[in-house]
Design a protein around this motif. Sequence first.
Motif, PDB file in Angstrom:
ATOM      1  N   UNK A 273       0.816  -1.218   0.000  1.00  0.00           N
ATOM      2  CA  UNK A 273       0.000   0.000   0.000  1.00  0.00           C
ATOM      3  C   UNK A 273       0.848   1.265   0.000  1.00  0.00           C
ATOM      4  N   UNK A 274       2.165   1.103   0.159  1.00  0.00           N
ATOM      5  CA  UNK A 274       3.043   2.268   0.292  1.00  0.00           C
ATOM      6  C   UNK A 274       3.967   2.480  -0.905  1.00  0.00           C
ATOM      7  N   UNK A 275       4.185   1.457  -1.691  1.00  0.00           N
ATOM      8  CA  UNK A 275       5.139   1.572  -2.796  1.00  0.00           C
ATOM      9  C   UNK A 275       4.458   2.077  -4.067  1.00  0.00           C
ATOM     10  N   UNK A 276       5.280   2.590  -4.990  1.00  0.00           N
ATOM     11  CA  UNK A 276       4.784   3.024  -6.293  1.00  0.00           C
ATOM     12  C   UNK A 276       4.845   1.861  -7.279  1.00  0.00           C
ATOM     13  N   UNK A 277       4.203   2.039  -8.423  1.00  0.00           N
ATOM     14  CA  UNK A 277       4.296   1.038  -9.484  1.00  0.00           C
ATOM     15  C   UNK A 277       5.745   0.920  -9.935  1.00  0.00           C
ATOM     16  N   UNK A 278       6.122  -0.287 -10.318  1.00  0.00           N
ATOM     17  CA  UNK A 278       7.509  -0.538 -10.694  1.00  0.00           C
ATOM     18  C   UNK A 278       7.651  -0.981 -12.129  1.00  0.00           C
ATOM     19  N   UNK A 279       8.447  -2.033 -12.355  1.00  0.00           N
ATOM     20  CA  UNK A 279       8.728  -2.529 -13.704  1.00  0.00           C
ATOM     21  C   UNK A 279       7.434  -2.846 -14.441  1.00  0.00           C
ATOM     22  N   UNK A 280       7.370  -2.401 -15.705  1.00  0.00           N
ATOM     23  CA  UNK A 280       6.194  -2.643 -16.520  1.00  0.00           C
ATOM     24  C   UNK A 280       4.987  -1.815 -16.133  1.00  0.00           C
ATOM     25  N   UNK A 281       5.186  -0.818 -15.260  1.00  0.00           N
ATOM     26  CA  UNK A 281       4.065  -0.004 -14.805  1.00  0.00           C
ATOM     27  C   UNK A 281       3.111  -0.765 -13.899  1.00  0.00           C
TER      28      UNK A 281
END
Length: 295
Positions: free
Chosen positions: A225-233
Amino acid sequence: MLYGAGEEMDIKTAVFPVAGFGTRMLPATKAIPKEMITLINKPLIQYAVEEVIDAGIERIIFITGRTKKALEDHFDINVELNQQLESAGKTDLLYDMKRISEMVDIIYVRQKYMLGLGNAICCVQDIVKNEPFAVILPDDIILSKTPVTKQLIECYNKVERPVVSLMPVAKNETSKYGIVEIKEQVDTRLSRLKDMVEKPASNPPSNMAIIGRYILTSEVLSALSKIDKGAGGELQLTDALKYTAKYYDVYGYEFEGKRFDCGTKQGLLEATINFAYADNLLAETLKDTVASLNL
């Protein structure tokens, strides 16, 4: 400890994210879920389900999509088929069919949007609550004496922190996996992790790759719930584990067994050969067939 002092929490739930389209196996997966592709005489998903049952799991949560009805039907009761088998005196097959529908309690949850493995895991938060739970990616079929899920549960019972399964891969293959950086080697196979990177394009921190078996805790759910989107969006589980490792211990375990990526044609072929060779009834047929090819 993760819970109250002196309080233990058994792992009785396994989560199966199975909402994906299986594009790597098209056209076979155009009409059937990739998890229902057959390996020898059982669909891939059944191998993974039997693995977790043998590890002591009592409840399975399938995270599905709208194209997964065949998977749901497979684990449901087929009254007409059972009656036909019983009247024909095919008791062994009848036993197998009943076992499939009665082997474990199953919950189905829909993942509305394909936004990554991390997003899929978020779909079960209200069900698992604060309990530790296993996550199984059924594309990864593992041939082993001791179920890999059981191996990870045994590790969790020692450290009471998240544990991910690890496997060494070739340096030119690291860009296909989540790769870990080891902080401390606890024993021959168990290590405490410092960092991890999802599909590094260059300079991987090691050649130890995360494979599709995990024991997760409420801290990982909180991290999602705290992280942003990463690889591949997409919302990446690897990024949530990396975030968790900043504040809590996260462990990796180099499992015992041989893993096959059955989400690819090559991996499915390798699995078919290895599982056939491990079957006393099929091993001779396999040897004769290979010999007849005059390779």
